[in-house]
Design a protein around this motif. Structure first.
Motif, PDB file in Angstrom:
ATOM      1  N   VAL A   1       0.810  -1.214   0.082  1.00  0.00           N
ATOM      2  CA  VAL A   1      -0.052   0.038  -0.018  1.00  0.00           C
ATOM      3  C   VAL A   1       0.738   1.142  -0.016  1.00  0.00           C
ATOM      4  CG1 VAL A   1      -1.438   1.069   1.181  1.00  0.00           C
ATOM      5  CG2 VAL A   1      -1.983  -1.151   0.918  1.00  0.00           C
ATOM      6  N   ALA A   2       1.913   1.246   0.683  1.00  0.00           N
ATOM      7  CA  ALA A   2       2.935   2.513   0.866  1.00  0.00           C
ATOM      8  C   ALA A   2       3.440   2.492  -0.231  1.00  0.00           C
ATOM      9  CB  ALA A   2       4.023   1.920   1.943  1.00  0.00           C
ATOM     10  N   MET A   3       3.553   1.682  -1.382  1.00  0.00           N
ATOM     11  CA  MET A   3       4.251   1.742  -2.671  1.00  0.00           C
ATOM     12  C   MET A   3       3.153   2.285  -3.743  1.00  0.00           C
ATOM     13  SD  MET A   3       7.709   0.814  -2.393  1.00  0.00           S
ATOM     14  CE  MET A   3       7.728   0.417  -4.248  1.00  0.00           C
ATOM     15  N   TRP A   4       2.031   1.737  -3.566  1.00  0.00           N
ATOM     16  CA  TRP A   4       1.147   2.449  -4.381  1.00  0.00           C
ATOM     17  C   TRP A   4       0.394   3.846  -4.106  1.00  0.00           C
ATOM     18  CZ3 TRP A   4      -1.042   0.148  -8.783  1.00  0.00           C
ATOM     19  CH2 TRP A   4      -0.506  -0.979  -9.139  1.00  0.00           C
ATOM     20  N   GLU A   5       0.930   4.461  -3.010  1.00  0.00           N
ATOM     21  CA  GLU A   5       0.349   5.682  -2.635  1.00  0.00           C
ATOM     22  C   GLU A   5       0.385   6.892  -3.717  1.00  0.00           C
ATOM     23  OE1 GLU A   5       1.831   6.572   1.139  1.00  0.00           O
ATOM     24  OE2 GLU A   5       3.931   7.175   0.439  1.00  0.00           O
ATOM     25  N   SER A   6       1.536   7.000  -4.307  1.00  0.00           N
ATOM     26  CA  SER A   6       1.609   8.266  -5.226  1.00  0.00           C
ATOM     27  C   SER A   6       0.688   7.843  -6.246  1.00  0.00           C
ATOM     28  CB  SER A   6       3.114   8.081  -5.742  1.00  0.00           C
ATOM     29  OG  SER A   6       3.874   8.425  -4.588  1.00  0.00           O
ATOM     30  N   LEU A   7       0.793   6.816  -7.084  1.00  0.00           N
ATOM     31  CA  LEU A   7      -0.027   6.513  -7.970  1.00  0.00           C
ATOM     32  C   LEU A   7      -1.875   6.745  -7.749  1.00  0.00           C
ATOM     33  CD1 LEU A   7      -0.683   5.990 -11.267  1.00  0.00           C
ATOM     34  CD2 LEU A   7      -0.481   3.390 -10.569  1.00  0.00           C
ATOM     35  N   ALA A   8      -2.056   6.352  -6.385  1.00  0.00           N
ATOM     36  CA  ALA A   8      -3.507   6.520  -6.009  1.00  0.00           C
ATOM     37  C   ALA A   8      -3.934   7.785  -5.972  1.00  0.00           C
ATOM     38  CB  ALA A   8      -3.680   5.534  -4.878  1.00  0.00           C
ATOM     39  N   ALA A   9      -2.946   8.515  -5.321  1.00  0.00           N
ATOM     40  CA  ALA A   9      -3.095  10.040  -5.094  1.00  0.00           C
ATOM     41  C   ALA A   9      -3.318  10.971  -6.455  1.00  0.00           C
ATOM     42  CB  ALA A   9      -1.991  10.829  -4.372  1.00  0.00           C
ATOM     43  N   GLU A  10      -2.533  10.485  -7.300  1.00  0.00           N
ATOM     44  CA  GLU A  10      -2.698  11.250  -8.678  1.00  0.00           C
ATOM     45  C   GLU A  10      -4.152  10.684  -9.208  1.00  0.00           C
ATOM     46  OE1 GLU A  10       0.276   9.571 -11.217  1.00  0.00           O
ATOM     47  OE2 GLU A  10       2.076  10.516 -10.340  1.00  0.00           O
ATOM     48  N   GLN A  11      -4.558   9.651  -9.109  1.00  0.00           N
ATOM     49  CA  GLN A  11      -6.184   9.486  -9.621  1.00  0.00           C
ATOM     50  C   GLN A  11      -7.186   9.892  -8.468  1.00  0.00           C
ATOM     51  OE1 GLN A  11      -4.412   5.647 -11.767  1.00  0.00           O
ATOM     52  NE2 GLN A  11      -6.568   5.461 -11.009  1.00  0.00           N
ATOM     53  N   TYR A  12      -6.724  10.556  -7.211  1.00  0.00           N
ATOM     54  CA  TYR A  12      -7.747  10.716  -6.433  1.00  0.00           C
ATOM     55  C   TYR A  12      -8.394   9.539  -5.742  1.00  0.00           C
ATOM     56  CZ  TYR A  12      -6.539  15.605  -8.487  1.00  0.00           C
ATOM     57  OH  TYR A  12      -6.048  16.395  -8.890  1.00  0.00           O
TER      58      TYR A  12
ATOM     59  N   ARG B   1      -7.402   1.032 -11.823  1.00  0.00           N
ATOM     60  CA  ARG B   1      -7.539   1.212 -13.450  1.00  0.00           C
ATOM     61  C   ARG B   1      -9.209   1.413 -13.394  1.00  0.00           C
ATOM     62  NH1 ARG B   1      -5.489  -2.929 -14.989  1.00  0.00           N
ATOM     63  NH2 ARG B   1      -3.388  -1.999 -15.628  1.00  0.00           N
ATOM     64  N   VAL B   2     -10.020   0.871 -12.680  1.00  0.00           N
ATOM     65  CA  VAL B   2     -11.352   1.125 -12.775  1.00  0.00           C
ATOM     66  C   VAL B   2     -12.136   2.002 -11.924  1.00  0.00           C
ATOM     67  CG1 VAL B   2     -11.796  -1.182 -13.782  1.00  0.00           C
ATOM     68  CG2 VAL B   2     -11.999  -0.997 -11.553  1.00  0.00           C
ATOM     69  N   SER B   3     -11.293   2.607 -10.725  1.00  0.00           N
ATOM     70  CA  SER B   3     -11.727   3.351  -9.806  1.00  0.00           C
ATOM     71  C   SER B   3     -12.059   4.747  -9.993  1.00  0.00           C
ATOM     72  CB  SER B   3     -10.917   3.293  -8.603  1.00  0.00           C
ATOM     73  OG  SER B   3     -10.826   1.751  -8.297  1.00  0.00           O
ATOM     74  N   PRO B   4     -13.392   5.351  -9.971  1.00  0.00           N
ATOM     75  CA  PRO B   4     -13.559   6.714 -10.308  1.00  0.00           C
ATOM     76  C   PRO B   4     -12.697   7.581  -9.236  1.00  0.00           C
ATOM     77  CG  PRO B   4     -15.487   5.631 -10.234  1.00  0.00           C
ATOM     78  CD  PRO B   4     -14.587   4.695  -9.566  1.00  0.00           C
ATOM     79  N   PRO B   5     -12.303   8.924  -9.576  1.00  0.00           N
ATOM     80  CA  PRO B   5     -11.907   9.937  -8.685  1.00  0.00           C
ATOM     81  C   PRO B   5     -12.855   9.870  -7.133  1.00  0.00           C
ATOM     82  CG  PRO B   5     -11.574  10.621 -10.727  1.00  0.00           C
ATOM     83  CD  PRO B   5     -12.326   9.681 -10.999  1.00  0.00           C
ATOM     84  N   SER B   6     -12.113  10.285  -6.047  1.00  0.00           N
ATOM     85  CA  SER B   6     -12.831  10.396  -5.058  1.00  0.00           C
ATOM     86  C   SER B   6     -13.500   9.168  -4.387  1.00  0.00           C
ATOM     87  CB  SER B   6     -14.030  11.660  -5.024  1.00  0.00           C
ATOM     88  OG  SER B   6     -13.197  12.885  -5.588  1.00  0.00           O
ATOM     89  N   THR B   7     -12.886   8.014  -4.700  1.00  0.00           N
ATOM     90  CA  THR B   7     -13.632   6.740  -4.225  1.00  0.00           C
ATOM     91  C   THR B   7     -12.385   5.881  -3.349  1.00  0.00           C
ATOM     92  OG1 THR B   7     -12.793   5.573  -6.240  1.00  0.00           O
ATOM     93  CG2 THR B   7     -15.062   6.402  -6.024  1.00  0.00           C
TER      94      THR B   7
END
Length: 481
Positions: free
Chosen positions: A320-331, A364-370
Protein backbone atom coordinates in the motif's frame (compact mmCIF):
# COMPACT_ATOMS: atom_id res chain seq x y z
CA UNK A 1 2.71 -51.34 2.50
CA UNK A 2 5.44 -53.30 4.29
CA UNK A 3 3.23 -53.53 7.36
CA UNK A 4 0.25 -54.73 5.35
CA UNK A 5 2.31 -57.40 3.58
CA UNK A 6 3.79 -58.53 6.90
CA UNK A 7 0.35 -58.76 8.50
CA UNK A 8 -1.02 -60.69 5.54
CA UNK A 9 1.84 -63.21 5.72
CA UNK A 10 1.39 -63.62 9.47
CA UNK A 11 -2.38 -64.00 9.12
CA UNK A 12 -1.85 -66.74 6.55
CA UNK A 13 0.69 -68.46 8.80
CA UNK A 14 -1.72 -68.27 11.77
CA UNK A 15 -4.50 -69.84 9.70
CA UNK A 16 -2.21 -72.67 8.54
CA UNK A 17 -0.84 -73.30 12.05
CA UNK A 18 -4.33 -73.27 13.54
CA UNK A 19 -5.50 -75.72 10.88
CA UNK A 20 -2.64 -78.06 11.76
CA UNK A 21 -2.09 -77.67 15.50
CA UNK A 22 -5.68 -77.52 16.76
CA UNK A 23 -6.67 -80.88 15.21
CA UNK A 24 -3.36 -82.35 16.39
CA UNK A 25 -3.98 -81.16 19.95
CA UNK A 26 -7.56 -82.44 19.92
CA UNK A 27 -6.44 -85.86 18.62
CA UNK A 28 -3.73 -86.05 21.28
CA UNK A 29 -6.17 -85.11 24.07
CA UNK A 30 -8.64 -87.74 22.92
CA UNK A 31 -5.85 -90.31 22.68
CA UNK A 32 -4.67 -89.59 26.23
CA UNK A 33 -8.22 -89.89 27.58
CA UNK A 34 -8.75 -93.12 25.62
CA UNK A 35 -5.49 -94.64 26.92
CA UNK A 36 -6.35 -93.68 30.48
CA UNK A 37 -9.84 -95.18 30.07
CA UNK A 38 -8.43 -98.45 28.76
CA UNK A 39 -5.89 -98.61 31.58
CA UNK A 40 -8.54 -98.01 34.26
CA UNK A 41 -10.87 -100.56 32.67
CA UNK A 42 -8.08 -103.14 32.55
CA UNK A 43 -7.09 -102.54 36.17
CA UNK A 44 -10.74 -102.65 37.29
CA UNK A 45 -11.27 -105.98 35.53
CA UNK A 46 -8.16 -107.42 37.17
CA UNK A 47 -9.15 -106.23 40.64
CA UNK A 48 -12.71 -107.51 40.11
CA UNK A 49 -11.33 -111.02 39.49
CA UNK A 50 -9.17 -110.87 42.64
CA UNK A 51 -11.95 -109.56 44.86
CA UNK A 52 -14.49 -112.04 43.41
CA UNK A 53 -12.13 -114.91 44.33
CA UNK A 54 -11.76 -113.58 47.89
CA UNK A 55 -15.54 -113.20 48.23
CA UNK A 56 -16.08 -116.71 46.92
CA UNK A 57 -13.60 -118.11 49.49
CA UNK A 58 -15.07 -115.92 52.25
CA UNK A 59 -11.77 -114.09 52.77
CA UNK A 60 -13.39 -110.72 53.45
CA UNK A 61 -10.55 -109.60 55.68
CA UNK A 62 -8.17 -109.66 52.68
CA UNK A 63 -10.24 -107.17 50.66
CA UNK A 64 -9.08 -103.97 52.47
CA UNK A 65 -5.45 -104.95 51.93
CA UNK A 66 -6.01 -105.58 48.21
CA UNK A 67 -7.81 -102.30 47.51
CA UNK A 68 -5.59 -100.29 49.87
CA UNK A 69 -2.40 -101.54 48.23
CA UNK A 70 -3.69 -100.67 44.76
CA UNK A 71 -4.87 -97.22 45.83
CA UNK A 72 -1.49 -96.52 47.43
CA UNK A 73 0.39 -97.49 44.27
CA UNK A 74 -1.81 -95.78 41.69
CA UNK A 75 -3.70 -93.04 43.51
CA UNK A 76 -7.05 -94.50 42.47
CA UNK A 77 -10.09 -95.07 44.66
CA UNK A 78 -11.50 -98.61 44.96
CA UNK A 79 -14.87 -99.66 46.39
CA UNK A 80 -15.93 -103.35 46.66
CA UNK A 81 -19.52 -104.51 47.31
CA UNK A 82 -21.19 -107.89 47.66
CA UNK A 83 -23.94 -109.23 45.46
CA UNK A 84 -26.54 -107.09 47.32
CA UNK A 85 -24.55 -103.88 46.81
CA UNK A 86 -23.33 -103.67 50.43
CA UNK A 87 -19.87 -102.11 50.72
CA UNK A 88 -17.34 -104.70 51.85
CA UNK A 89 -14.14 -102.61 51.42
CA UNK A 90 -13.18 -99.04 50.55
CA UNK A 91 -9.66 -97.76 49.88
CA UNK A 92 -10.65 -94.49 51.54
CA UNK A 93 -10.11 -95.18 55.24
CA UNK A 94 -12.54 -92.42 56.16
CA UNK A 95 -15.37 -94.02 54.20
CA UNK A 96 -17.91 -96.28 55.92
CA UNK A 97 -18.43 -99.95 55.07
CA UNK A 98 -21.67 -101.84 55.36
CA UNK A 99 -23.74 -99.24 53.55
CA UNK A 100 -25.72 -100.08 50.44
CA UNK A 101 -24.78 -98.69 47.02
CA UNK A 102 -27.29 -100.79 45.10
CA UNK A 103 -29.28 -97.69 44.19
CA UNK A 104 -26.39 -96.07 42.28
CA UNK A 105 -26.68 -96.61 38.49
CA UNK A 106 -23.23 -98.03 37.85
CA UNK A 107 -23.44 -100.45 40.82
CA UNK A 108 -26.95 -101.53 39.74
CA UNK A 109 -25.69 -102.28 36.23
CA UNK A 110 -22.71 -104.19 37.60
CA UNK A 111 -25.07 -106.30 39.75
CA UNK A 112 -26.85 -107.05 36.47
CA UNK A 113 -23.51 -108.27 35.06
CA UNK A 114 -22.90 -105.08 33.01
CA UNK A 115 -19.71 -103.04 32.83
CA UNK A 116 -19.75 -99.21 33.13
CA UNK A 117 -16.83 -96.97 32.10
CA UNK A 118 -17.50 -93.22 32.23
CA UNK A 119 -16.13 -89.80 33.22
CA UNK A 120 -17.88 -88.32 36.23
CA UNK A 121 -17.29 -85.94 39.11
CA UNK A 122 -16.26 -86.99 42.60
CA UNK A 123 -17.36 -85.45 45.88
CA UNK A 124 -14.60 -82.83 45.67
CA UNK A 125 -15.73 -81.58 42.26
CA UNK A 126 -12.81 -83.15 40.36
CA UNK A 127 -13.24 -84.94 37.06
CA UNK A 128 -12.55 -88.66 37.50
CA UNK A 129 -12.53 -91.67 35.20
CA UNK A 130 -14.80 -94.37 36.68
CA UNK A 131 -14.93 -98.09 35.78
CA UNK A 132 -17.45 -100.35 37.54
CA UNK A 133 -17.06 -104.12 37.00
CA UNK A 134 -19.10 -107.13 38.13
CA UNK A 135 -17.24 -109.87 40.05
CA UNK A 136 -18.60 -112.98 38.37
CA UNK A 137 -18.05 -116.67 38.40
CA UNK A 138 -19.60 -117.86 35.18
CA UNK A 139 -22.90 -116.01 35.02
CA UNK A 140 -23.20 -115.70 38.81
CA UNK A 141 -22.41 -112.20 40.21
CA UNK A 142 -20.69 -112.45 43.60
CA UNK A 143 -19.99 -108.72 43.95
CA UNK A 144 -18.95 -105.48 42.24
CA UNK A 145 -15.86 -103.28 42.08
CA UNK A 146 -15.71 -99.57 41.33
CA UNK A 147 -12.38 -98.02 40.39
CA UNK A 148 -12.16 -94.20 40.01
CA UNK A 149 -9.03 -92.50 38.80
CA UNK A 150 -8.54 -88.68 38.82
CA UNK A 151 -7.99 -87.03 35.45
CA UNK A 152 -5.53 -84.49 36.86
CA UNK A 153 -2.50 -86.27 35.41
CA UNK A 154 -4.22 -86.75 32.07
CA UNK A 155 -5.16 -83.04 32.01
CA UNK A 156 -1.58 -82.14 32.92
CA UNK A 157 -0.23 -84.16 29.99
CA UNK A 158 -2.84 -82.63 27.67
CA UNK A 159 -1.99 -79.11 28.83
CA UNK A 160 1.69 -79.86 28.37
CA UNK A 161 1.18 -80.90 24.76
CA UNK A 162 -0.97 -77.81 24.13
CA UNK A 163 1.80 -75.67 25.57
CA UNK A 164 4.38 -77.41 23.39
CA UNK A 165 2.20 -76.85 20.33
CA UNK A 166 1.73 -73.18 21.26
CA UNK A 167 5.48 -72.72 21.75
CA UNK A 168 6.21 -74.41 18.43
CA UNK A 169 3.60 -72.21 16.77
CA UNK A 170 5.12 -69.06 18.30
CA UNK A 171 8.59 -70.06 17.09
CA UNK A 172 7.24 -70.75 13.62
CA UNK A 173 5.40 -67.40 13.61
CA UNK A 174 8.60 -65.62 14.67
CA UNK A 175 10.48 -67.30 11.84
CA UNK A 176 7.68 -66.49 9.39
CA UNK A 177 7.66 -62.86 10.60
CA UNK A 178 11.41 -62.58 10.02
CA UNK A 179 11.21 -64.09 6.55
CA UNK A 180 8.04 -62.14 5.72
CA UNK A 181 9.58 -58.85 6.86
CA UNK A 182 12.65 -59.43 4.72
CA UNK A 183 10.50 -60.36 1.74
CA UNK A 184 8.15 -57.40 2.26
CA UNK A 185 11.10 -55.01 2.46
CA UNK A 186 12.52 -56.53 -0.71
CA UNK A 187 9.21 -56.21 -2.52
CA UNK A 188 8.49 -52.65 -1.37
CA UNK A 189 11.98 -51.20 -1.72
CA UNK A 190 11.39 -50.13 -5.36
CA UNK A 191 8.06 -48.60 -4.29
CA UNK A 192 9.74 -46.58 -1.54
CA UNK A 193 12.39 -45.27 -3.90
CA UNK A 194 9.67 -44.61 -6.48
CA UNK A 195 7.69 -42.62 -3.92
CA UNK A 196 10.76 -40.55 -3.03
CA UNK A 197 11.48 -39.96 -6.71
CA UNK A 198 7.86 -38.90 -7.33
CA UNK A 199 8.14 -36.36 -4.50
CA UNK A 200 11.36 -35.00 -5.99
CA UNK A 201 9.77 -34.76 -9.43
CA UNK A 202 6.78 -32.92 -7.97
CA UNK A 203 9.25 -30.36 -6.55
CA UNK A 204 10.69 -29.83 -10.03
CA UNK A 205 13.83 -31.99 -10.06
CA UNK A 206 14.82 -35.65 -9.90
CA UNK A 207 18.13 -35.91 -8.09
CA UNK A 208 17.83 -39.58 -7.13
CA UNK A 209 16.06 -41.87 -9.64
CA UNK A 210 14.18 -44.88 -8.23
CA UNK A 211 16.13 -48.09 -7.63
CA UNK A 212 15.65 -50.42 -10.60
CA UNK A 213 18.07 -53.14 -9.42
CA UNK A 214 16.07 -54.81 -6.63
CA UNK A 215 12.56 -56.07 -6.09
CA UNK A 216 10.21 -58.08 -8.31
CA UNK A 217 10.73 -57.80 -12.09
CA UNK A 218 7.45 -55.91 -12.56
CA UNK A 219 8.47 -53.20 -10.08
CA UNK A 220 11.96 -52.96 -11.57
CA UNK A 221 10.40 -52.40 -14.99
CA UNK A 222 8.06 -49.80 -13.48
CA UNK A 223 11.04 -47.96 -11.98
CA UNK A 224 12.83 -48.00 -15.35
CA UNK A 225 9.74 -46.65 -17.13
CA UNK A 226 9.26 -43.95 -14.49
CA UNK A 227 12.90 -42.85 -14.76
CA UNK A 228 12.60 -42.63 -18.54
CA UNK A 229 9.37 -40.65 -18.30
CA UNK A 230 10.75 -38.33 -15.61
CA UNK A 231 13.90 -37.69 -17.64
CA UNK A 232 11.79 -36.82 -20.67
CA UNK A 233 9.60 -34.51 -18.62
CA UNK A 234 12.61 -32.76 -17.12
CA UNK A 235 14.04 -32.27 -20.57
CA UNK A 236 10.78 -30.77 -21.82
CA UNK A 237 10.48 -28.52 -18.76
CA UNK A 238 14.06 -27.28 -19.16
CA UNK A 239 13.43 -26.65 -22.86
CA UNK A 240 10.28 -24.68 -22.06
CA UNK A 241 12.06 -22.70 -19.35
CA UNK A 242 14.89 -21.96 -21.77
CA UNK A 243 12.37 -20.83 -24.36
CA UNK A 244 10.65 -18.51 -21.86
CA UNK A 245 13.98 -17.02 -20.85
CA UNK A 246 15.24 -16.54 -24.41
CA UNK A 247 11.94 -15.32 -25.80
CA UNK A 248 11.83 -12.61 -23.16
CA UNK A 249 14.97 -11.08 -24.67
CA UNK A 250 14.32 -11.93 -28.33
CA UNK A 251 10.81 -10.44 -28.44
CA UNK A 252 11.54 -7.35 -26.39
CA UNK A 253 14.05 -5.90 -28.88
CA UNK A 254 11.93 -6.01 -32.08
CA UNK A 255 8.88 -4.64 -30.26
CA UNK A 256 10.92 -1.74 -28.91
CA UNK A 257 12.34 -1.10 -32.38
CA UNK A 258 8.85 -1.21 -33.91
CA UNK A 259 7.57 1.32 -31.42
CA UNK A 260 10.49 3.68 -32.13
CA UNK A 261 9.94 3.39 -35.88
CA UNK A 262 6.26 4.21 -35.50
CA UNK A 263 7.04 7.21 -33.35
CA UNK A 264 9.59 8.40 -35.95
CA UNK A 265 6.79 8.54 -38.50
CA UNK A 266 4.98 11.29 -36.58
CA UNK A 267 6.78 14.34 -38.14
CA UNK A 268 6.12 13.04 -41.65
CA UNK A 269 2.46 12.15 -41.30
CA UNK A 270 -0.56 14.23 -42.00
CA UNK A 271 -2.00 15.52 -38.71
CA UNK A 272 -5.16 13.64 -39.49
CA UNK A 273 -3.20 10.36 -39.19
CA UNK A 274 -1.73 11.12 -35.79
CA UNK A 275 -4.70 9.46 -34.06
CA UNK A 276 -4.14 6.22 -35.92
CA UNK A 277 -0.43 6.41 -35.17
CA UNK A 278 -1.13 6.80 -31.43
CA UNK A 279 -3.45 3.81 -31.58
CA UNK A 280 -0.77 1.77 -33.36
CA UNK A 281 1.85 2.74 -30.75
CA UNK A 282 -0.63 1.84 -27.99
CA UNK A 283 -1.26 -1.57 -29.56
CA UNK A 284 2.51 -2.20 -29.77
CA UNK A 285 2.85 -1.30 -26.10
CA UNK A 286 -0.08 -3.57 -25.27
CA UNK A 287 1.55 -6.36 -27.30
CA UNK A 288 4.75 -5.88 -25.30
CA UNK A 289 2.84 -6.11 -22.01
CA UNK A 290 1.04 -9.20 -23.27
CA UNK A 291 4.35 -10.87 -24.16
CA UNK A 292 5.71 -10.03 -20.73
CA UNK A 293 2.56 -11.43 -19.10
CA UNK A 294 2.73 -14.65 -21.12
CA UNK A 295 6.37 -15.15 -20.22
CA UNK A 296 5.68 -14.42 -16.57
CA UNK A 297 2.82 -16.91 -16.56
CA UNK A 298 4.99 -19.53 -18.27
CA UNK A 299 7.73 -19.04 -15.69
CA UNK A 300 5.20 -19.42 -12.88
CA UNK A 301 3.75 -22.62 -14.33
CA UNK A 302 7.20 -24.11 -14.88
CA UNK A 303 8.40 -23.43 -11.37
CA UNK A 304 7.52 -25.65 -8.42
CA UNK A 305 8.00 -23.74 -5.17
CA UNK A 306 7.11 -24.76 -1.64
CA UNK A 307 4.86 -22.42 0.35
CA UNK A 308 6.42 -20.63 3.31
CA UNK A 309 5.01 -18.58 6.21
CA UNK A 310 4.65 -14.92 5.15
CA UNK A 311 3.52 -11.98 7.30
CA UNK A 312 0.42 -10.79 5.43
CA UNK A 313 0.11 -7.59 7.50
CA UNK A 314 3.68 -6.50 6.77
CA UNK A 315 3.38 -7.25 3.04
CA UNK A 316 0.02 -5.46 2.85
CA UNK A 317 1.39 -2.33 4.54
CA UNK A 318 4.46 -2.35 2.29
CA UNK A 319 2.52 -2.69 -0.97
CA UNK A 320 0.00 0.00 0.00
CA UNK A 321 2.89 2.37 0.78
CA UNK A 322 4.35 1.68 -2.68
CA UNK A 323 1.07 2.50 -4.42
CA UNK A 324 0.23 5.76 -2.61
CA UNK A 325 1.62 8.16 -5.22
CA UNK A 326 -0.26 6.64 -8.16
CA UNK A 327 -3.45 6.45 -6.11
CA UNK A 328 -3.09 10.10 -5.11
CA UNK A 329 -2.71 11.11 -8.76
CA UNK A 330 -6.07 9.47 -9.49
CA UNK A 331 -7.67 10.90 -6.30
CA UNK A 332 -8.28 7.38 -4.98
CA UNK A 333 -7.83 6.48 -1.30
CA UNK A 334 -6.50 3.15 -0.01
CA UNK A 335 -7.95 1.96 3.29
CA UNK A 336 -6.59 -1.04 5.29
CA UNK A 337 -9.22 -2.37 7.70
CA UNK A 338 -9.81 -5.39 9.87
CA UNK A 339 -7.77 -7.01 12.64
CA UNK A 340 -4.20 -8.19 11.94
CA UNK A 341 -4.03 -11.62 10.29
CA UNK A 342 -0.44 -12.59 11.02
CA UNK A 343 1.41 -15.20 9.00
CA UNK A 344 -0.13 -17.14 6.12
CA UNK A 345 1.23 -19.80 3.78
CA UNK A 346 2.37 -18.46 0.40
CA UNK A 347 5.12 -19.19 -2.10
CA UNK A 348 7.96 -16.64 -1.90
CA UNK A 349 7.07 -13.34 -3.62
CA UNK A 350 3.53 -14.48 -4.47
CA UNK A 351 1.68 -12.30 -1.96
CA UNK A 352 3.34 -9.12 -3.27
CA UNK A 353 2.41 -9.97 -6.88
CA UNK A 354 -1.16 -10.87 -5.90
CA UNK A 355 -1.73 -7.56 -4.13
CA UNK A 356 0.00 -5.56 -6.89
CA UNK A 357 -2.11 -7.10 -9.66
CA UNK A 358 -5.37 -6.66 -7.80
CA UNK A 359 -4.55 -3.07 -6.80
CA UNK A 360 -3.56 -2.26 -10.40
CA UNK A 361 -6.91 -3.61 -11.61
CA UNK A 362 -8.83 -1.74 -8.91
CA UNK A 363 -7.09 1.56 -9.59
CA UNK A 364 -7.72 1.23 -13.32
CA UNK A 365 -11.49 1.10 -12.83
CA UNK A 366 -11.88 3.29 -9.72
CA UNK A 367 -13.44 6.74 -10.32
CA UNK A 368 -11.88 9.77 -8.60
CA UNK A 369 -12.82 10.44 -4.95
CA UNK A 370 -13.49 6.78 -4.26
CA UNK A 371 -11.84 4.32 -1.89
CA UNK A 372 -10.23 0.95 -2.40
CA UNK A 373 -10.67 -1.06 0.81
CA UNK A 374 -8.16 -3.74 1.75
CA UNK A 375 -10.04 -5.63 4.45
CA UNK A 376 -8.46 -8.38 6.54
CA UNK A 377 -10.76 -11.15 7.69
CA UNK A 378 -10.33 -14.08 10.08
CA UNK A 379 -8.37 -17.18 9.10
CA UNK A 380 -6.06 -15.64 6.49
CA UNK A 381 -8.79 -13.85 4.50
CA UNK A 382 -8.13 -10.70 2.46
CA UNK A 383 -10.65 -8.59 0.53
CA UNK A 384 -9.69 -5.97 -2.06
CA UNK A 385 -12.86 -3.96 -2.71
CA UNK A 386 -13.15 -1.16 -5.27
CA UNK A 387 -16.00 1.19 -6.12
CA UNK A 388 -15.78 0.80 -9.88
CA UNK A 389 -18.45 -0.45 -12.27
CA UNK A 390 -18.05 -4.06 -11.05
CA UNK A 391 -18.85 -7.18 -13.06
CA UNK A 392 -21.97 -9.16 -13.71
CA UNK A 393 -22.18 -12.85 -12.79
CA UNK A 394 -21.19 -14.06 -16.28
CA UNK A 395 -18.11 -11.81 -16.36
CA UNK A 396 -17.04 -12.95 -12.88
CA UNK A 397 -17.20 -16.56 -14.06
CA UNK A 398 -14.85 -15.87 -17.00
CA UNK A 399 -12.60 -13.31 -15.35
CA UNK A 400 -9.80 -15.84 -14.71
CA UNK A 401 -9.67 -17.07 -18.32
CA UNK A 402 -6.54 -16.11 -20.21
CA UNK A 403 -6.86 -13.11 -22.57
CA UNK A 404 -10.47 -12.58 -21.57
CA UNK A 405 -11.61 -8.98 -21.10
CA UNK A 406 -15.02 -7.71 -20.19
CA UNK A 407 -17.18 -6.65 -23.12
CA UNK A 408 -17.66 -3.28 -21.45
CA UNK A 409 -13.95 -2.76 -20.83
CA UNK A 410 -12.31 0.30 -22.35
CA UNK A 411 -8.81 -0.06 -20.91
CA UNK A 412 -5.75 -1.58 -22.55
CA UNK A 413 -5.39 -4.64 -20.31
CA UNK A 414 -4.04 -7.90 -21.66
CA UNK A 415 -6.36 -10.31 -19.84
CA UNK A 416 -3.45 -12.03 -18.05
CA UNK A 417 -3.42 -10.30 -14.67
CA UNK A 418 -6.16 -12.31 -12.99
CA UNK A 419 -4.95 -15.66 -14.41
CA UNK A 420 -1.53 -14.90 -12.91
CA UNK A 421 -3.15 -14.02 -9.58
CA UNK A 422 -5.17 -17.24 -9.51
CA UNK A 423 -2.09 -19.32 -10.34
CA UNK A 424 -0.15 -17.70 -7.49
CA UNK A 425 -3.01 -18.21 -5.04
CA UNK A 426 -3.49 -21.85 -6.08
CA UNK A 427 0.24 -22.54 -5.81
CA UNK A 428 0.13 -21.10 -2.26
CA UNK A 429 -2.68 -23.48 -1.32
CA UNK A 430 -5.40 -20.80 -1.20
CA UNK A 431 -8.46 -19.75 -3.18
CA UNK A 432 -9.62 -16.56 -4.86
CA UNK A 433 -13.17 -15.63 -5.82
CA UNK A 434 -14.88 -12.52 -7.16
CA UNK A 435 -18.05 -11.13 -5.59
CA UNK A 436 -20.13 -8.01 -6.08
CA UNK A 437 -19.18 -5.28 -3.62
CA UNK A 438 -21.86 -3.55 -1.52
CA UNK A 439 -23.42 -0.83 -3.62
CA UNK A 440 -21.13 -0.93 -6.62
CA UNK A 441 -17.73 -2.31 -7.45
CA UNK A 442 -15.96 -5.65 -7.13
CA UNK A 443 -14.83 -7.64 -4.09
CA UNK A 444 -11.77 -9.83 -4.82
CA UNK A 445 -11.79 -12.31 -1.92
CA UNK A 446 -8.55 -14.23 -1.22
CA UNK A 447 -8.44 -17.07 1.30
CA UNK A 448 -4.96 -18.21 2.38
CA UNK A 449 -4.02 -20.81 4.98
CA UNK A 450 -2.98 -19.36 8.37
CA UNK A 451 0.58 -20.35 9.23
CA UNK A 452 0.41 -19.81 12.99
CA UNK A 453 -1.97 -18.38 15.59
CA UNK A 454 -1.46 -14.77 16.40
CA UNK A 455 -2.37 -12.72 19.46
CA UNK A 456 -2.64 -8.95 19.64
CA UNK A 457 -2.33 -6.37 16.90
CA UNK A 458 1.44 -5.98 16.77
CA UNK A 459 3.91 -7.73 14.54
CA UNK A 460 7.28 -8.75 16.03
CA UNK A 461 8.77 -5.30 15.39
CA UNK A 462 6.02 -3.66 17.42
CA UNK A 463 4.31 -1.75 14.59
CA UNK A 464 0.53 -1.58 14.78
CA UNK A 465 -1.28 -2.72 11.65
CA UNK A 466 -4.73 -1.60 12.71
CA UNK A 467 -7.16 0.26 10.42
CA UNK A 468 -5.44 3.00 8.50
CA UNK A 469 -6.20 5.24 5.56
CA UNK A 470 -3.52 6.24 3.07
CA UNK A 471 -2.91 6.90 -0.57
CA UNK A 472 -0.89 4.54 -2.75
CA UNK A 473 1.53 4.36 -5.65
CA UNK A 474 3.41 1.62 -7.48
CA UNK A 475 6.20 1.86 -10.02
CA UNK A 476 4.71 -0.67 -12.45
CA UNK A 477 1.21 -1.85 -13.26
CA UNK A 478 1.81 -5.57 -13.59
CA UNK A 479 -1.79 -6.75 -13.43
CA UNK A 480 -4.52 -6.27 -15.96
CA UNK A 481 -8.00 -7.70 -15.97
Amino acid sequence: MTRRLLLSYLALAVVVLAGLEIPLGVIYARGETSRASQSVERDAAMLAEVTEENIEKGQFDALPDVVGDYATRTGGHVVVTDKQGIVLADSDLAARTGISLAGQPDIARALSNQTTVTITTDGGGRDVLSATMPGTSGNFVRGTLRLTYPLDQVSTRVHRIWGALALAGACILALVALVAFSMARWITRPLRTLEAATTQLADGHLAHPPDATTGPPELRQLAISFTRTATRLQHLIKAQQAFASEASHQLKTPLTALRLRLENFEPYLDPRAHGSLDEAVGEVERLGRMVQGLLALARLENSATTAEPVDLDAVLADRVAMWESLAAEQYVALDITGPPVGQVWAIPGALEQIIDNLLANALRVSPPSTTIALHRGPGGELHIIDQGPGMNAADRERAFDRFWRSSGSHHDGTGLGLPIVRHLVDASGGTITLHPAPGTGLDARIQLRPAAPRSGGLRPGGEDFGPRRTHGHHAQTAGQR
